[in-house]
Design a protein around this motif. Structure first.
Motif, PDB file in Angstrom:
ATOM      1  N   UNK A  37      34.712  29.021  38.764  1.00 55.27           N
ATOM      2  CA  UNK A  37      35.333  30.439  38.664  1.00 55.27           C
ATOM      3  C   UNK A  37      34.153  31.291  39.332  1.00 55.27           C
ATOM      4  N   UNK A  38      33.345  30.556  40.123  1.00 51.73           N
ATOM      5  CA  UNK A  38      32.222  31.403  40.900  1.00 51.73           C
ATOM      6  C   UNK A  38      32.704  32.488  41.698  1.00 51.73           C
ATOM      7  N   UNK A  39      33.852  32.477  42.095  1.00 53.56           N
ATOM      8  CA  UNK A  39      34.286  33.576  43.118  1.00 53.56           C
ATOM      9  C   UNK A  39      35.351  34.711  42.158  1.00 53.56           C
ATOM     10  N   UNK A  40      35.314  34.148  40.964  1.00 52.16           N
ATOM     11  CA  UNK A  40      36.146  35.349  40.173  1.00 52.16           C
ATOM     12  C   UNK A  40      35.499  36.348  39.450  1.00 52.16           C
ATOM     13  N   UNK A  41      36.253  37.425  39.241  1.00 52.10           N
ATOM     14  CA  UNK A  41      35.546  38.576  38.677  1.00 52.10           C
ATOM     15  C   UNK A  41      35.085  38.220  37.293  1.00 52.10           C
ATOM     16  N   UNK A  42      34.254  39.114  36.891  1.00 56.29           N
ATOM     17  CA  UNK A  42      33.556  38.999  35.627  1.00 56.29           C
ATOM     18  C   UNK A  42      34.701  39.081  34.450  1.00 56.29           C
ATOM     19  N   UNK A  43      35.835  40.242  34.870  1.00 59.42           N
ATOM     20  CA  UNK A  43      36.831  40.207  33.868  1.00 59.42           C
ATOM     21  C   UNK A  43      37.511  38.954  33.645  1.00 59.42           C
ATOM     22  N   UNK A  44      37.915  38.521  35.010  1.00 56.16           N
ATOM     23  CA  UNK A  44      38.639  37.028  35.133  1.00 56.16           C
ATOM     24  C   UNK A  44      37.950  36.120  34.486  1.00 56.16           C
TER      25      UNK A  44
END
Length: 756
Positions: free
Chosen positions: A529-536
């Motif tokens: 999840x390196x491209x996910x947002x912190x919330x996700x």
């Protein structure tokens, strides 16, 4: 031969060929209609329209390998209601395509299933047989599941009372079983509970799922038809889809995934079998039972080991290939089921399995065992091992006379000594531990009795994994993810056992391998999840942190939860660096860590908390900047408690899920769960604690279904007492309450009617 004679012979030959073709067509049509009537009823018109395109095509085995047995469960072609007709090694049985490797099964499939149609749901509730007393629901979402579950539980209690009077193999009991299974209430509840399981979105060998509401209602009707067929001994087998699951030690475990049809039917049979198995369960059996869990088993072992001053010997037993070697003959002879249900169970056990390895598809016979992954398999496993506790206790009666102590009189006749012969067996499914005060008692009396008990059921002990040892000799006991370790003197470096520094004692803490596994899992999540947002990212991490910490919160586990907390801190920084390579440390800290508006900074607890934001506005807050989510702290999400918190008292051990005093056992479990609640429970966690785990409307447990089964996933929602539309407070916990989904629906409808 004259020309006229040749003409007559040719004409007769053509007439004969036409007659044979017509007879073959009528025979094929008759077989197809018979298969449709018996194994699925009317096919929906949409499926017919689509399937006509491929009605005369012959599907090759290569097509089946490519589409029909997709191990990932992604089978778009099979979900499109296509009609297929296969020749050669690939055949259709009850609308299920699989590779028949056995010639006997091949001939049977050719006779029964030629020209049958593939379909998503093989029945239609519009064409039901007359004479049904119960009104069939028109819509799935209109069903009041609280009432359905309560009615099922009441019938199960009737079954238990009848067994208490006449025994589990009485004819009246078996008649009540089949009546319950055929009732609409039980069939609805069986389909509903099947869809609540985590594996409900994983298809079997047929690739079919219950997606639409009409599919679910059609399955309810199909269950009744299959029971009627089973009465006539016409129930047909469908192999399970075998998948190899990696184990922690690097080996593979076979997992059997039944078809959706069989899963619903297994759940239906389980509803009438589980109460009988529960009644006969051993008092120290904790696996796959209502109102009991693995933590109760670990706590029981901990309490027994700590009690008394005498040395404890441990018999750590392991049954070799338990789920694969259960003897079918013994099981079917002793299982307390109606003959129709026993016939269905026999077909499940011997249905076989389809295994796909790369491009190779193979059929595996199942002459013994029960597949791991089946809904009914845990109940069958408990039934097979029930009575083991009595066998262990009876094995030493010759030296104890049925008592825990024996007097030892010295030669002078004056002095006496009390010798303890306490023996306890704690079992969780097929994992069990026996604790005694003598190695000789285990080797000479207990072990031979266990070997004989297992042999009768087609089972045996694993000589490599079965051990007899004493904790006092420095060996460790690993049981259900926890480690029991004894030291005569605990050094200062063992900070997790501070109250025993310089003293002897037995420490209880998470197995180090389990700690490594969860850290490895968390690391993979960060990497994926390196491209996910912190919330996700936090939304994915929090359930894992909460689940692991909630289980490993007994004994001296806080230090090991601290290791996970430190790993999360490091991985979060690495994730932020990869996501923002041009940012400096201060800007990363300001963006993700140093949010002074969080509850952490206000309470001066810890400002270094990973936080994620989203633009979506929270339903439970008046803030307009969007929702925020904090990464849970493994040390504070739950409290560390002693094992005695989860140790079920002796007076409650004999109470099963259908006992008249079961409410006492429920209260004990709820109290233990509330004592473990930490500071970071969120709104729902705080409401559960405030309401003592009970629904504010019906007063029943929020953590269990109406029939007593533990909820696999939450089935409750927050209800605002004064609705937000009437200017009720969004964020005040005093204006909130937790309700079951079905109770919340009733409240919402009543409010709608009032404001109409």
């Amino acid at each position: 031969m004259t020309t006229e004679a040749n003409f007559i012979i040719t004409l007769l030959y053509k007439i004969l060929i036409k007659r044979l073709s017509f007879w073959t067509f009528q025979r094929s049509k008759s077989l197809r209609l018979d298969a449709e009537n018996r194994y699925g009823g009317k096919i929906i018109e949409k499926a017919n329209a689509k399937s006509n395109v491929l009605d005369n095509e012959i599907r090759s085995l290569s097509y089946y390998k490519e589409v029909g047995n997709n191990s990932l469960g992604i089978n778009k072609m099979m979900q499109s209601n296509l009609r297929t007709r296969q020749l050669g090694n690939a055949h259709i049985l009850n609308g299920i395509s699989f590779n028949m490797l056995n010639s006997r099964r091949l001939n049977e499939a050719n006779k029964l299933t030629r020209n049958t149609q593939h379909r998503t749901i093989v029945t239609d509730v519009k064409h039901r047989q007359p004479g049904m007393d119960e009104p069939f629901p028109k819509e799935w979402n209109s069903i009041k599941w609280n009432d359905i579950g309560t009615a099922v539980y009441q019938k199960q209690n009737e079954l238990v009372k009848l067994v208490g009077k006449h025994g589990s193999h009485n004819l009246m009991v078996k008649r009540l079983q089949i009546r319950c299974c055929k009732s609409l209430t039980f069939r609805l509840w069986a389909v509903y509970k099947t869809l609540l399981n985590k594996g409900s979105s994983t298809p079997g060998i047929d690739g079919l799922l219950l997606i639409t509401d009409s599919d679910k209602l059609n399955m309810v009707e199909l269950l009744r038809r299959m029971l009627i067929d089973a009465d006539k001994k016409k129930f047909k087998k469908i192999p399970v889809r075998r998948v190899m699951i990696p184990k922690a030690n690097g080996k593979l475990r076979p997992l059997g995934i039944p078809s959706m049809r069989d899963r619903c039917l297994q759940q239906l049979v389980a509803l009438v079998l589980e109460p009988l198995v529960e009644m006969s369960s051993d008092s120290h059996s904790f696996g796959f039972r209502k109102y009991r869990n693995a933590k109760n088993a670990v706590a029981s072992v901990r309490t027994i080991i700590q009690s008394g001053l005498e040395n404890k010997w441990v018999f750590d037993a392991d049954i070799k290939s338990f789920f694969d070697e259960i003897d079918h003959t013994w099981l079917l002879q002793h299982i307390p089921l109606n003959q129709t249900l026993k016939f269905i169970t026999s077909n499940w056990l011997s249905s076989g399995a389809i295994l796909k390895e790369e491009e190779k598809v193979s059929y595996i016979e199942t002459s013994s065992g029960t597949p791991q992954g089946g809904i009914i398999s845990p109940i069958l496993a408990n039934f097979v091992l029930n009575g083991l506790e009595k066998v262990v206790i009876d094995s030493i009666k010759s030296i104890t006379g049925g008592k825990d102590f024996r007097k030892n009189i010295y030669k002078d006749g004056k002095r006496t000594k009390m010798l303890s012969f306490k023996v306890k067996i704690i079992r969780y499914a097929d994992d069990f531990v026996i604790i005694a005060t003598s190695r000789r008692i285990i080797e000479k009396f207990i072990k031979p009795a266990i070997i004989e008990f297992l042999k009768e059921r087609g089972l045996r002990l694993s000589e490599e994994k079965t051990k007899i040892f004493s904790l006092m000799n420095g060996q460790e006991l690993n049981f259900l993810g926890y480690t029991f370790k004894y030291r005569k003197n605990w050094d200062l470096k063992y900070s997790f056992f501070k109250d025993r520094i310089g003293k002897s004692g037995i420490a209880l803490y998470p197995n180090k391998q389990k700690v490594k596994e969860v850290i490895r899992k968390l690391k993979e999540i960060y990497q994926k999840n390196s491209n996910s947002s912190a919330y996700e990212l936090i939304s994915i991490l929090n359930p894992i942190i909460r689940g692991w910490s909630s289980y490993f919160n007994m004994g001296e586990s806080s230090t090991y939860r601290g290791y996970i907390r430190y790993a999360l801190y490091l991985y979060t920084w690495k994730w932020a660096y990869r996501k923002h390579p041009k940012w400096g440390k201060k800007y990363i800290a300001k963006t993700y860590f140093l949010n002074k508006g969080t509850i952490y900074s206000r309470n001066k607890r810890n400002k270094w908390v990973f936080e994620g934001m989203t633009r979506n506005i929270s339903r439970y807050s008046d803030k307009e900047e969007g929702k925020s989510r904090l990464l849970l702290d493994p040390n504070t999400v739950v409290k560390t408690v002693t094992a005695r918190t989860y140790n079920i008292p002796d007076k409650l051990l004999g109470i099963h899920a259908y006992h008249q005093n079961v409410s006492e056992l429920i209260k004990f479990q709820l109290k233990a769960n509330f004592l473990s609640l930490g500071k970071d429970q969120g709104i729902k966690g705080n409401l559960i604690k405030k309401q003592n785990g009970l629904c504010a409307i019906c007063g029943k447990s929020l953590l269990h279904y109406p029939d007593g089964t533990n909820m696999i996933r939450p089935n409750y929602e927050i209800d605002h007492i004064v609705p937000i539309s009437l200017k009720g407070s969004k964020q005040s916990i005093n204006n909130m309450r937790l309700l079951h989904l079905w109770c919340h629906k009733v409240v919402t409808l009543s409010r709608y009617e009032e404001n109409k």
